[in-house]
Design an enzyme around this catalytic site. Structure first.
Site, PDB file in Angstrom:
ATOM      1  CG  HIS A  57      30.625  -5.721 -22.710  1.00 25.00           C
ATOM      2  ND1 HIS A  57      29.770  -5.258 -21.756  1.00 25.00           N
ATOM      3  CD2 HIS A  57      29.957  -5.674 -23.888  1.00 25.00           C
ATOM      4  CE1 HIS A  57      28.610  -4.957 -22.307  1.00 25.00           C
ATOM      5  NE2 HIS A  57      28.699  -5.187 -23.608  1.00 25.00           N
ATOM      6  NE  ARG A  58      27.348  -0.551 -23.727  1.00 22.63           N
ATOM      7  CZ  ARG A  58      26.444  -0.639 -24.690  1.00 22.63           C
ATOM      8  NH1 ARG A  58      26.773  -0.374 -25.936  1.00 22.63           N
ATOM      9  NH2 ARG A  58      25.197  -1.006 -24.409  1.00 22.63           N
TER      10      ARG A  58
END
Length: 391
Positions: A233-234
């Protein structure tokens, strides 16, 4: 901006056994913070039983940084966190826009509540906004998970960590490395407390609940110890289309031999769609929506390997003794790499991650004591020793 106050929740904590209550405003906004706050809120409740000195009254402020049901609301129910007294409803936006809106809204809450202490967690925009709003109002700030450093200033989380630590007057460091980082930056040792990791408290506190309540393995069709759990998700991965494609092409390549389950973050899904790889990923991988905490615990506990770019998931993998591959160039949890539980792989080619998956094993030294225990109780005890006016 939306500012939703829930006064009935606030009114439910007015009874205490003598003395003046110490009011703590807790700022949370993202899933990892809900987990950490759950452990500390539980410790506060235990402290307040009997005849406490001082009585601690916690006012919870949810910024709304994570705002949909799967990424926010379900956590409060599952973790038995008191419902937020304020929900600021900030939602998504650029870093500057989101942080600015949070700062304005949190300031209004603090001016109305006049707490003795503001408690912030981790490294999100909610963390920084809460610390900055409090500092400008001369309200003491306590930072849980202080001193972590990736030494990569291109990461917005690193900026949030560093600034929050230098705004805070009470710093709860989870490890000796975190203590050393803070001292190296000139922060007074009198402000630094090695507390251990409150996320380990949460892992111990909710593990049995997950076993009893979660049905995620049956629902997804997973066999214990025979699948790879992946969370990506980063922004450094989702916003780099070439890197994101490499990661998911690697997962697709190994999916012929192993089941790969991916609770997919909305931002990651959108990035995959733009890269035209989403359809193939959905055919080859078990892609599921974001899950609640108890379901995530079960997915983590029973995975063969965890692949992630999340700081929290790296630690939870260790808590449950599952080897982890972190798709980043660096990590703030360096002790897990040193202990062999975590390895860093920033794949430039598909084969980089495939080789890591095939060679990753449980380390021979199964040390389970890196983060200590009872960190939440230590946090509460130290807060009580500060002399904010309760007696």
């Amino acid at each position: 901006m939306a500012l939703e106050c829930l006064p009935e929740a606030a009114k439910s904590e007015t009874f205490f056994f003598g003395g003046i209550p110490v009011k703590i405003v807790t700022i949370i906004g993202a899933r990892p913070q809900f987990i950490k706050a759950a452990a500390v809120s539980h410790a506060i409740q235990l402290h307040n039983q009997g005849n406490p000195r001082p009585y601690l009254r916690e006012v919870i402020v949810h910024t709304g940084q994570h705002y949909d049901k799967n990424m926010s609301g379900v956590f409060f129910k599952e973790l038995n966190i008191p419902q937020p007294h304020y929900n600021l409803g900030i939602g998504s936006g650029s870093h500057g826009q989101q942080t600015g809106r949070m700062l304005e809204a949190i300031e209004k809450v603090l001016m109305a509540e006049k707490p003795e202490l503001v408690l912030v967690y981790g490294d999100t925009n909610s963390t920084l906004a809460g610390a900055l709003a409090a500092a400008k109002l001369h309200i003491p700030v306590a930072h849980v998970e202080a001193g972590l450093r990736s030494f990569n200033r291109y990461m917005p989380e690193e900026i949030n960590r560093v600034l929050t630590d230098h705004l805070a007057g009470i710093l709860f460091a989870p490890t000796m490395q975190a203590v050393a980082n803070l001292q190296a930056e000139g922060i007074s040792p009198k402000q630094i407390y090695k507390s251990g990791d409150v996320m380990y408290d949460a892992a111990l506190l909710f593990s049995e609940s997950a076993e009893a309540q979660s049905r995620i393995l049956d629902q997804v069709g997973l066999v214990k110890g025979e699948y790879i759990l992946t969370t990506i998700h980063r922004a450094e991965n989702t916003d780099d289309s070439a890197r994101l494609e490499t990661i998911f092409k690697s997962l697709i390549a190994v999916s012929g031999q192993e089941t790969v389950v991916v609770p997919l973050h909305p931002r990651t899904r959108e990035s995959l769609r733009k890269s035209n790889i989403l359809a193939k990923a959905e055919r080859c991988l078990k892609i599921i929506p974001p899950v609640g905490y108890l379901d995530m615990v079960m997915l983590e506990k029973n995975a063969r390997i965890i692949i992630t770019d999340s700081g929290g998931v790296q630690k939870e993998a260790y808590f449950y003794q599952v080897p982890c591959i972190t798709v980043r160039a660096e990590t703030e949890w360096v002790e897990l790499v040193d202990a062999g539980w975590n390895r860093l792989v920033l794949p430039a080619e598909t084969n980089d991650l495939i080789i890591a998956i095939k060679s990753t094993k449980i380390p021979a030294d199964k040390d389970t004591s890196i983060y200590g225990e009872n960190a939440s109780a230590i946090v509460v005890e130290i807060i009580c020793q500060q002399g904010f006016g309760g007696n």
